[in-house]
Structure formats: structure tokens, C-alpha cells
Design a protein around this motif. Structure first.
Motif, PDB file in Angstrom:
ATOM      1  N   ASN A   1      23.146 -32.169  -1.488  1.00  0.00           N
ATOM      2  CA  ASN A   1      24.050 -31.535  -0.525  1.00  0.00           C
ATOM      3  C   ASN A   1      23.316 -31.122   0.746  1.00  0.00           C
ATOM      4  O   ASN A   1      23.830 -31.281   1.859  1.00  0.00           O
TER       5      ASN A   1
ATOM      6  N   ARG B   1      22.603 -34.210   2.825  1.00  0.00           N
ATOM      7  CA  ARG B   1      23.784 -34.656   3.568  1.00  0.00           C
ATOM      8  C   ARG B   1      23.943 -33.849   4.866  1.00  0.00           C
ATOM      9  O   ARG B   1      24.269 -34.398   5.925  1.00  0.00           O
TER      10      ARG B   1
ATOM     11  N   SER C   1      23.469 -35.253   8.815  1.00  0.00           N
ATOM     12  CA  SER C   1      24.555 -35.192   9.796  1.00  0.00           C
ATOM     13  C   SER C   1      24.045 -34.724  11.158  1.00  0.00           C
ATOM     14  O   SER C   1      24.653 -35.037  12.190  1.00  0.00           O
TER      15      SER C   1
ATOM     16  N   SER D   1      30.888 -44.241   4.399  1.00  0.00           N
ATOM     17  CA  SER D   1      30.527 -42.881   3.979  1.00  0.00           C
ATOM     18  C   SER D   1      30.710 -42.699   2.479  1.00  0.00           C
ATOM     19  O   SER D   1      29.903 -42.025   1.823  1.00  0.00           O
TER      20      SER D   1
ATOM     21  N   ASP E   1      27.688 -41.669  -0.158  1.00  0.00           N
ATOM     22  CA  ASP E   1      27.781 -40.544  -1.087  1.00  0.00           C
ATOM     23  C   ASP E   1      27.608 -40.996  -2.531  1.00  0.00           C
ATOM     24  O   ASP E   1      26.989 -40.296  -3.348  1.00  0.00           O
TER      25      ASP E   1
ATOM     26  N   VAL F   1      23.918 -41.558  -3.195  1.00  0.00           N
ATOM     27  CA  VAL F   1      23.196 -40.292  -3.268  1.00  0.00           C
ATOM     28  C   VAL F   1      23.390 -39.650  -4.638  1.00  0.00           C
ATOM     29  O   VAL F   1      22.419 -39.200  -5.279  1.00  0.00           O
TER      30      VAL F   1
END
Length: 312
Positions: free
Chosen positions: A205, A208, A212, A223, A227, A230
Motif C-alpha cells: 500500500n 502504491r 503515484s 492499473s 495491482d 503487486v
């Protein structure tokens, strides 16, 4: 000659009406008095028929919608190959643009916007260190490392993971602050606004969020794939069983056979977290050919190479 003689029970002039059947029932084929005339349905029956028609109408609409979706997917097993879609997105829009820190982090009002991360030195968050290097390439970052009282022995490379920390400029000349605190925590924690923000927990998290800040923009499909990679890297490659790790390596080898990076032709957070997960899982030798080539491409980048030195 009779054995004995019995007197009559009754006199012979009494008449008895014997029944022709055991019992009688009303005729179901004739409507009783007070009910609706024959051929006119009752209200309950009309409501049931109306409900059935509504259900059938909705089923027809759902069937039409499913048929429309099935025509959008050309493969027989409904497994949509998004490689072409990703490449089209990359050609239609620029792969990256400089992020507006004010829109992401809010106005600074003269104060340095400082990102504070607590991490356990026994499990260093390698992906966050790589992202720190990428942020330093794009912004003026004030980097500092501290040690919390909950930990005692910290390897020297971790204390100098940001270099010698010689600041030749004043604090207000930096665009971003990056403070790493080695602390006894179960998982990495990040805070940006100390007073107003709940901590973001988990290396994935936090990664991420930091990614950004680089300003890279992707479509919804891209996207979603990022995710997914990840989460796969963290929960299966790093924390999963040997069978799960082998399955992830096979999936990565297949994806890297189509594109140079896991998702498209540009480096993403999926590559960063996946590379770190392979390093921390100890599977750096038994990897397929495409994955090995991809790992070498990662290590040719300065931010990866710097973190690789911490593992030696």
C-alpha cells in the motif's frame, strides 16, 4: 328342525331407506353461489400471472445483456488478452508526466511536506527504498534515517541506505521530505500529515502511494493488472508456499515473454515489488529465462542497483 327360535326384532310393516352411497360431496365443476362467474380469473391468479410475466421479461433482458458481453470477448474461453489494449494506451497517452505535488499532497504553505515511514530492520522494505531513489531522480528530496529506541542492533548498510545525509541546502529548498525510522513494527507504516492522517500500513500500500507521486498515469485495465501483480508478489511470492512461488514464476515468465516489463513497455510498481519479493524469497537462482533477463534489466537501473548492494 331348528335348534332354537328367535322372536322378530321389529314388525314387518316398518320401512327403512337404505343409502345409495356412503357420503355425498359438492360438485366441483359448478361454481358455488356468491363466487365469480365461470371464466373470470380470481385476483390472486391475476397477480401470479403478472409476476411471472415480469420475471420472464427480466430474464430476457439479462440474456440480451450477456449475449452483448459475449460478443465483446473474441477468445473461446473468455480469457481476454489485454496486451494490445495496454500498448494502445501507451501509444495514445504519454507514459508519464510530472506529478503535481499540490494536488496529491495538498498545499505546503511554506512547510516541507515530509513522508515518515516506520519499518522493521529485520525485514527491510526494499521496494520503498527503490521508490525513494526514483523520487530523488524527479524531485529535490530531503532524506533522513533515524533509529527508534525499540530496536538496538541495526546493520550499518541500513543506517546509510540514503547515503551520508550531508545536507548542503536549507530545508525550504527541498520539494519533499522522506524520513525513514527503523522501529520494531509488525509491518511498515507511513504517515504524511502527522496530525490529521491515519497511518497507511503494508509495504504494498505504501509503495502504491509513493509510486503515484511519480505522476505515471494508466488506464483502468492497466492499473488493475498492476495491482494484481503487486498483491501476487507480496502474498504469494514472498509469503506463499513453494508451490505458490513456482506458479508465480511461471506466470511472470509467460507475461515477460510478451512484453519487456510485467505490464507493458514501461517500468511500473509491479516490477519493483515483484523484483524485491524474488530477492527476499531467496529464489534468485531457480528462475525461468524470461524472468532472469527481466531481473538483469531491473538491476541495470541505478535505484535497483543501490538496493542490491544492501543484500550483499
Amino acid at each position: 328342525m331348528p335348534m332354537y327360535k328367535v322372536q322378530p326384532y321389529n314388525s314387518g310393516d316398518v320401512k327403512v331407506d337404505l343409502p345409495s352411497c356412503m357420503y355425498t360431496l359438492p360438485n366441483v365443476h359448478q361454481a358455488p353461489c356468491g363466487h365469480h362467474e365461470q371464466g373470470v380469473p380470481e385476483p390472486a391468479l391475476q397477480a401470479l400471472e403478472s409476476r411471472q410475466e415480469d420475471i420472464l421479461k427480466r430474464l430476457y433482458e439479462l440474456k440480451a445483456a450477456v449475449d452483448g458481453l459475449s460478443k465483446m470477448i473474441q477468445t473461446p474461453d473468455a480469457d481476454l488478452d489485454v496486451t494490445d489494449m495496454i500498448q494502445a494506451d501507451e501509444s495514445a497517452a504519454s507514459a508519464s508526466c510530472k506529478a503535481d505535488l499540490d494536488s496529491i499532497l495538498g498545499k505546503d504553505y511554506g512547510a516541507l511536506r515530509d513522508i515518515v515511514i516506520n519499518a522493521n530492520p529485520s525485514v527491510p522494505p526494499l521496494s520503498l527504498l527503490i521508490l525513494h531513489g526514483l523520487l530523488c531522480e524527479r524531485y529535490q528530496v530531503l532524506s533522513t534515517v533515524h533509529t527508534h529506541s525499540s530496536v538496538t542492533a541495526i546493520p550499518e548498510p541500513l543506517l546509510k541506505c540514503f547515503g551520508d545525509q550531508v545536507n548542503k541546502k536549507s530545508r525550504q529548498d527541498y520539494q519533499l521530505g522522506f524520513t525513514l525510522i527503523w522501529k520494531d513494527v509488525p509491518k511498515p507504516q507511513m504517515k504524511f500529515s502527522i496530525q490529521n492522517m491515519c497511518p497507511i500500513e503494508g509495504e504494498g500500500n505504501i509503495a502504491r502511494f509513493l509510486f503515484s507521486l511519480l505522476g505515471d498515469t494508466f488506464s483502468a485495465v492497466t492499473s488493475t493488472l498492476i495491482d494484481s501483480w503487486v498483491d501476487t508478489a507480496i502474498f504469494q511470492m514472498r509469503e506463499g508456499s513453494s508451490k505458490e512461488k513456482a506458479a508465480v514464476l511461471r506466470a511472470m515468465n509467460s507475461a515477460l515473454g510478451k512484453t519487456p516489463w510485467l505490464v507493458g513497455n514501461e517500468l511500473t510498481i509491479a516490477d519493483i515489488v515483484s523484483w524485491c519479493a524474488i530477492q527476499q524469497s531467496g529464489n534468485t537462482t531457480a528462475v525461468p529465462a524470461n524472468v532472469l533477463k527481466w531481473m538483469k534489466s531491473c538491476e541495470n537501473l541505478l535505484s535497483f542497483n543501490t538496493v542490491l548492494k544492501l543484500l550483499k
